[in-house]
Design an enzyme around this catalytic site. Structure first.
Site, PDB file in Angstrom:
ATOM      1  N   ASN A 184       0.856  -1.190   0.000  1.00  0.00           N
ATOM      2  CA  ASN A 184       0.000   0.000   0.000  1.00  0.00           C
ATOM      3  C   ASN A 184       0.897   1.247   0.000  1.00  0.00           C
ATOM      4  O   ASN A 184       1.727   1.426   0.903  1.00  0.00           O
ATOM      5  CB  ASN A 184      -0.904  -0.025   1.241  1.00  0.00           C
ATOM      6  CG  ASN A 184      -1.843   1.167   1.294  1.00  0.00           C
ATOM      7  OD1 ASN A 184      -1.456   2.287   1.005  1.00  0.00           O
ATOM      8  ND2 ASN A 184      -3.077   0.927   1.685  1.00  0.00           N
ATOM      9  N   HIS A 241       0.803   6.199   1.946  1.00  0.00           N
ATOM     10  CA  HIS A 241       1.496   7.158   2.811  1.00  0.00           C
ATOM     11  C   HIS A 241       2.753   7.760   2.187  1.00  0.00           C
ATOM     12  O   HIS A 241       3.345   8.679   2.748  1.00  0.00           O
ATOM     13  CB  HIS A 241       1.714   6.549   4.198  1.00  0.00           C
ATOM     14  CG  HIS A 241       0.384   6.276   4.845  1.00  0.00           C
ATOM     15  ND1 HIS A 241      -0.509   7.295   5.117  1.00  0.00           N
ATOM     16  CD2 HIS A 241      -0.244   5.123   5.159  1.00  0.00           C
ATOM     17  CE1 HIS A 241      -1.622   6.763   5.616  1.00  0.00           C
ATOM     18  NE2 HIS A 241      -1.491   5.455   5.650  1.00  0.00           N
ATOM     19  N   HIS A 250      -5.679   3.629  -1.790  1.00  0.00           N
ATOM     20  CA  HIS A 250      -7.000   3.983  -1.259  1.00  0.00           C
ATOM     21  C   HIS A 250      -7.273   5.430  -1.666  1.00  0.00           C
ATOM     22  O   HIS A 250      -6.639   6.351  -1.147  1.00  0.00           O
ATOM     23  CB  HIS A 250      -6.951   3.834   0.277  1.00  0.00           C
ATOM     24  CG  HIS A 250      -8.248   4.103   0.961  1.00  0.00           C
ATOM     25  ND1 HIS A 250      -8.415   3.935   2.314  1.00  0.00           N
ATOM     26  CD2 HIS A 250      -9.456   4.522   0.494  1.00  0.00           C
ATOM     27  CE1 HIS A 250      -9.657   4.246   2.655  1.00  0.00           C
ATOM     28  NE2 HIS A 250     -10.296   4.609   1.568  1.00  0.00           N
ATOM     29  N   ARG A 260      -9.246   8.170  -1.067  1.00  0.00           N
ATOM     30  CA  ARG A 260     -10.228   8.624  -0.075  1.00  0.00           C
ATOM     31  C   ARG A 260     -11.061   9.784  -0.609  1.00  0.00           C
ATOM     32  O   ARG A 260     -10.579  10.592  -1.397  1.00  0.00           O
ATOM     33  CB  ARG A 260      -9.511   9.076   1.205  1.00  0.00           C
ATOM     34  CG  ARG A 260      -9.119   7.941   2.130  1.00  0.00           C
ATOM     35  CD  ARG A 260      -8.483   8.497   3.385  1.00  0.00           C
ATOM     36  NE  ARG A 260      -8.250   7.472   4.376  1.00  0.00           N
ATOM     37  CZ  ARG A 260      -9.132   7.103   5.307  1.00  0.00           C
ATOM     38  NH1 ARG A 260     -10.300   7.710   5.377  1.00  0.00           N
ATOM     39  NH2 ARG A 260      -8.849   6.159   6.173  1.00  0.00           N
ATOM     40  N   ARG A 265      -6.862  12.851   1.046  1.00  0.00           N
ATOM     41  CA  ARG A 265      -5.772  13.235   1.951  1.00  0.00           C
ATOM     42  C   ARG A 265      -4.419  12.672   1.510  1.00  0.00           C
ATOM     43  O   ARG A 265      -3.386  13.155   1.926  1.00  0.00           O
ATOM     44  CB  ARG A 265      -6.075  12.812   3.387  1.00  0.00           C
ATOM     45  CG  ARG A 265      -6.144  11.326   3.602  1.00  0.00           C
ATOM     46  CD  ARG A 265      -6.330  10.953   5.055  1.00  0.00           C
ATOM     47  NE  ARG A 265      -7.675  11.183   5.534  1.00  0.00           N
ATOM     48  CZ  ARG A 265      -8.135  10.684   6.680  1.00  0.00           C
ATOM     49  NH1 ARG A 265      -7.344   9.973   7.455  1.00  0.00           N
ATOM     50  NH2 ARG A 265      -9.376  10.904   7.057  1.00  0.00           N
ATOM     51  N   GLU A 270      -8.767   0.470  -3.283  1.00  0.00           N
ATOM     52  CA  GLU A 270      -9.645   0.553  -2.112  1.00  0.00           C
ATOM     53  C   GLU A 270     -10.537   1.787  -2.257  1.00  0.00           C
ATOM     54  O   GLU A 270     -10.045   2.884  -2.567  1.00  0.00           O
ATOM     55  CB  GLU A 270      -8.816   0.675  -0.838  1.00  0.00           C
ATOM     56  CG  GLU A 270      -7.974  -0.552  -0.549  1.00  0.00           C
ATOM     57  CD  GLU A 270      -7.207  -0.434   0.748  1.00  0.00           C
ATOM     58  OE1 GLU A 270      -6.968  -1.472   1.377  1.00  0.00           O
ATOM     59  OE2 GLU A 270      -6.823   0.690   1.131  1.00  0.00           O
ATOM     60  N   THR A 273      -7.551   6.885  10.631  1.00  0.00           N
ATOM     61  CA  THR A 273      -7.297   5.817   9.669  1.00  0.00           C
ATOM     62  C   THR A 273      -8.553   4.954   9.611  1.00  0.00           C
ATOM     63  O   THR A 273      -9.546   5.271  10.286  1.00  0.00           O
ATOM     64  CB  THR A 273      -6.050   4.998  10.076  1.00  0.00           C
ATOM     65  OG1 THR A 273      -5.799   4.006   9.077  1.00  0.00           O
ATOM     66  CG2 THR A 273      -6.216   4.333  11.439  1.00  0.00           C
ATOM     67  N   THR A 274      -8.539   3.896   8.808  1.00  0.00           N
ATOM     68  CA  THR A 274      -9.736   3.056   8.682  1.00  0.00           C
ATOM     69  C   THR A 274      -9.944   2.285   9.977  1.00  0.00           C
ATOM     70  O   THR A 274      -9.230   1.324  10.255  1.00  0.00           O
ATOM     71  CB  THR A 274      -9.588   2.103   7.476  1.00  0.00           C
ATOM     72  OG1 THR A 274      -9.157   2.874   6.348  1.00  0.00           O
ATOM     73  CG2 THR A 274     -10.897   1.417   7.160  1.00  0.00           C
ATOM     74  N   GLU A 309     -11.103  -9.046   3.023  1.00  0.00           N
ATOM     75  CA  GLU A 309      -9.836  -8.689   3.673  1.00  0.00           C
ATOM     76  C   GLU A 309     -10.156  -8.453   5.143  1.00  0.00           C
ATOM     77  O   GLU A 309     -10.975  -7.588   5.481  1.00  0.00           O
ATOM     78  CB  GLU A 309      -9.225  -7.429   3.044  1.00  0.00           C
ATOM     79  CG  GLU A 309      -7.915  -7.041   3.741  1.00  0.00           C
ATOM     80  CD  GLU A 309      -7.151  -5.921   3.045  1.00  0.00           C
ATOM     81  OE1 GLU A 309      -7.218  -5.816   1.803  1.00  0.00           O
ATOM     82  OE2 GLU A 309      -6.485  -5.149   3.759  1.00  0.00           O
ATOM     83  N   HIS A 344      -3.847  -4.138   7.714  1.00  0.00           N
ATOM     84  CA  HIS A 344      -3.997  -2.898   8.480  1.00  0.00           C
ATOM     85  C   HIS A 344      -3.159  -2.973   9.761  1.00  0.00           C
ATOM     86  O   HIS A 344      -3.351  -3.846  10.589  1.00  0.00           O
ATOM     87  CB  HIS A 344      -5.443  -2.562   8.856  1.00  0.00           C
ATOM     88  CG  HIS A 344      -5.575  -1.094   9.185  1.00  0.00           C
ATOM     89  ND1 HIS A 344      -5.865  -0.144   8.233  1.00  0.00           N
ATOM     90  CD2 HIS A 344      -5.369  -0.409  10.321  1.00  0.00           C
ATOM     91  CE1 HIS A 344      -5.871   1.053   8.782  1.00  0.00           C
ATOM     92  NE2 HIS A 344      -5.561   0.918  10.045  1.00  0.00           N
ATOM     93  N   GLY A 352       1.182  -1.114   4.375  1.00  0.00           N
ATOM     94  CA  GLY A 352       1.593   0.177   3.842  1.00  0.00           C
ATOM     95  C   GLY A 352       2.378   1.036   4.805  1.00  0.00           C
ATOM     96  O   GLY A 352       3.569   1.294   4.602  1.00  0.00           O
ATOM     97  N   HIS A 353       1.726   1.479   5.869  1.00  0.00           N
ATOM     98  CA  HIS A 353       2.310   2.494   6.738  1.00  0.00           C
ATOM     99  C   HIS A 353       3.700   2.084   7.239  1.00  0.00           C
ATOM    100  O   HIS A 353       4.653   2.876   7.181  1.00  0.00           O
ATOM    101  CB  HIS A 353       1.361   2.769   7.916  1.00  0.00           C
ATOM    102  CG  HIS A 353       1.780   3.902   8.776  1.00  0.00           C
ATOM    103  ND1 HIS A 353       2.551   3.727   9.903  1.00  0.00           N
ATOM    104  CD2 HIS A 353       1.578   5.234   8.655  1.00  0.00           C
ATOM    105  CE1 HIS A 353       2.780   4.909  10.448  1.00  0.00           C
ATOM    106  NE2 HIS A 353       2.208   5.840   9.712  1.00  0.00           N
TER     107      HIS A 353
HETATM  108  C1  LIG Z   1      -8.331   0.348   4.129  1.00  0.00           C
HETATM  109  C2  LIG Z   1      -6.993   0.439   4.724  1.00  0.00           C
HETATM  110  O1  LIG Z   1      -6.745  -0.175   5.730  1.00  0.00           O
HETATM  111  C3  LIG Z   1      -5.927   1.280   4.107  1.00  0.00           C
HETATM  112  O2  LIG Z   1      -6.315   1.898   2.961  1.00  0.00           O
HETATM  113  C4  LIG Z   1      -5.539   2.293   5.031  1.00  0.00           C
HETATM  114  O3  LIG Z   1      -6.740   2.861   5.442  1.00  0.00           O
HETATM  115  C5  LIG Z   1      -4.655   3.362   4.417  1.00  0.00           C
HETATM  116  O4  LIG Z   1      -4.297   4.291   5.327  1.00  0.00           O
HETATM  117  P1  LIG Z   1      -5.286   5.435   5.914  1.00  0.00           P
HETATM  118  O5  LIG Z   1      -6.374   4.734   6.671  1.00  0.00           O
HETATM  119  O6  LIG Z   1      -4.398   6.187   6.826  1.00  0.00           O
HETATM  120  O7  LIG Z   1      -5.838   6.220   4.783  1.00  0.00           O
HETATM  121  N1  LIG Z   2      -5.936  -2.633   3.693  1.00  0.00           N
HETATM  122  C1  LIG Z   2      -4.824  -2.412   4.557  1.00  0.00           C
HETATM  123  C2  LIG Z   2      -3.745  -1.719   3.841  1.00  0.00           C
HETATM  124  O1  LIG Z   2      -3.808  -1.556   2.646  1.00  0.00           O
HETATM  125  C3  LIG Z   2      -2.548  -1.235   4.552  1.00  0.00           C
HETATM  126  O2  LIG Z   2      -2.816  -0.706   5.815  1.00  0.00           O
HETATM  127  P1  LIG Z   2      -1.573  -0.089   6.657  1.00  0.00           P
HETATM  128  O3  LIG Z   2      -0.442  -1.097   6.623  1.00  0.00           O
HETATM  129  O4  LIG Z   2      -1.169   1.192   5.988  1.00  0.00           O
HETATM  130  O5  LIG Z   2      -2.124   0.095   8.037  1.00  0.00           O
END
Ligand SMILES: CC(=O)[C@@H](O)[C@H](O)COP(=O)(O)O
Ligand SMILES: NCC(=O)COP(=O)(O)O
Length: 247
Positions: free
Chosen positions: A12, A15, A48, A50, A54, A75, A105-106, A156, A196, A218-219
């Site tokens: 992902n 970020h 994603h 949004r 953002r 997403e 966040t989600t 998921e 996530h 991702g993060h």
């Molecule tokens: C759905 C999900 O888990 C990811 O898309 C995540 O949400 C991305 O980071 P943010 O929630 O910070 O937008």
């Molecule tokens: N669906 C979860 C995702 O894509 C990544 O989430 P995160 O690792 O950024 O919390």
């Protein structure tokens, strides 16, 4: 029921875009990050878009559509704006997620059981463009069974509660909830992904669950990339999850 220990890594890149949007610059470019991720072993790229824009922008998704060598997991919230955009992009995978502007966040999974008719209509509409539709849900039997009923081929499981757990008991309970969710999903004949809040110190236990198809991360990757570069961060994560899945 699949019990294969092959596991895929969806990277992902949201970020990377968060950092760019913080200053309104042209860098860092999430498209470059996606290509680096693919070179380092990503099996797919998750974005994603949004409603509040953002991080990821339409421009990113349009460019990715043209340059990705792997596949896009798009997403999106269940809104008319996003449905129309997805129909234009036709991504290989679409993951329907809950979304609110105020959230950091989600924060939870999509309430499929509480809005079956609406989600069923969205799944049917998006399946017509050839996308594999998955639903981002909590590891809850009610939601998993509802996902099956609305015709989604994939789910998921939201791993945020596991990632946020602090005590060993809480961690063990949340992990068990995910394991039960995976088994329930596989029992329903669904493709089961998870993600996530997964990072280098908590991912192995989830990657070791038999039958999980893909982890979306991702993060933590973007954060680690500050120190080792994006390719290095992806390669480390990929090695970690493959080793855990084989153990
Ligand atoms: C759905 C999900 O888990 C990811 O898309 C995540 O949400 C991305 O980071 P943010 O929630 O910070 O937008
Ligand atoms: N669906 C979860 C995702 O894509 C990544 O989430 P995160 O690792 O950024 O919390």
């Amino acid at each position: 029921m699949t019990t294969s220990n092959r596991i895929l890594l969806g990277v992902n890149i949201d970020h990377v875009a968060t950092l760019r949007q913080a200053r309104g610059t042209r860098y860092p470019d999430p498209v470059k990050a996606a290509l680096d991720a693919e070179e380092a072993g990503a099996d797919g790229i998750t974005v994603h878009l949004r409603e509040d824009r953002r991080h990821i922008q339409e421009r990113d998704v349009l460019l990715l559509k043209d340059v990705l060598q792997t596949r896009m997991n798009f997403e999106m919230g269940v809104t008319e704006e996003m449905m129309a955009f997805a129909e234009r992009i036709r991504p290989a995978h679409i993951c329907l997620v809950p979304e609110t502007r105020q959230e950091l966040t989600t924060e939870g999974g999509l309430d499929v059981a509480g809005q079956e008719a609406r989600i069923k209509a969205a799944v049917e509409r998006l399946s017509k463009i050839g996308s594999e539709v998955s639903l981002f849900i909590d590891a809850d039997e009610r939601q998993i069974e509802a996902s099956k009923r609305v015709g989604a081929p994939a789910i998921e499981l939201h791993t945020g509660r596991y990632a946020d757990a602090t005590t060993p008991t809480e961690v063990a309970d949340e992990l068990q909830r995910i394991i039960d969710g995976v088994n329930c999903g596989l029992g329903e004949g669904l493709i089961v992904n998870a993600g996530h809040g997964l990072h280098y110190h908590n991912v192995e236990a989830v990657a070791a669950i038999k039958g999980i198809n893909e982890l979306n991360i991702g993060h933590a990757l973007v954060a680690h990339a500050l120190f080792v570069g994006f390719k290095g961060a992806v390669a480390e994560m990929k090695a970690l999850i493959l080793a855990a899945a084989k153990a």
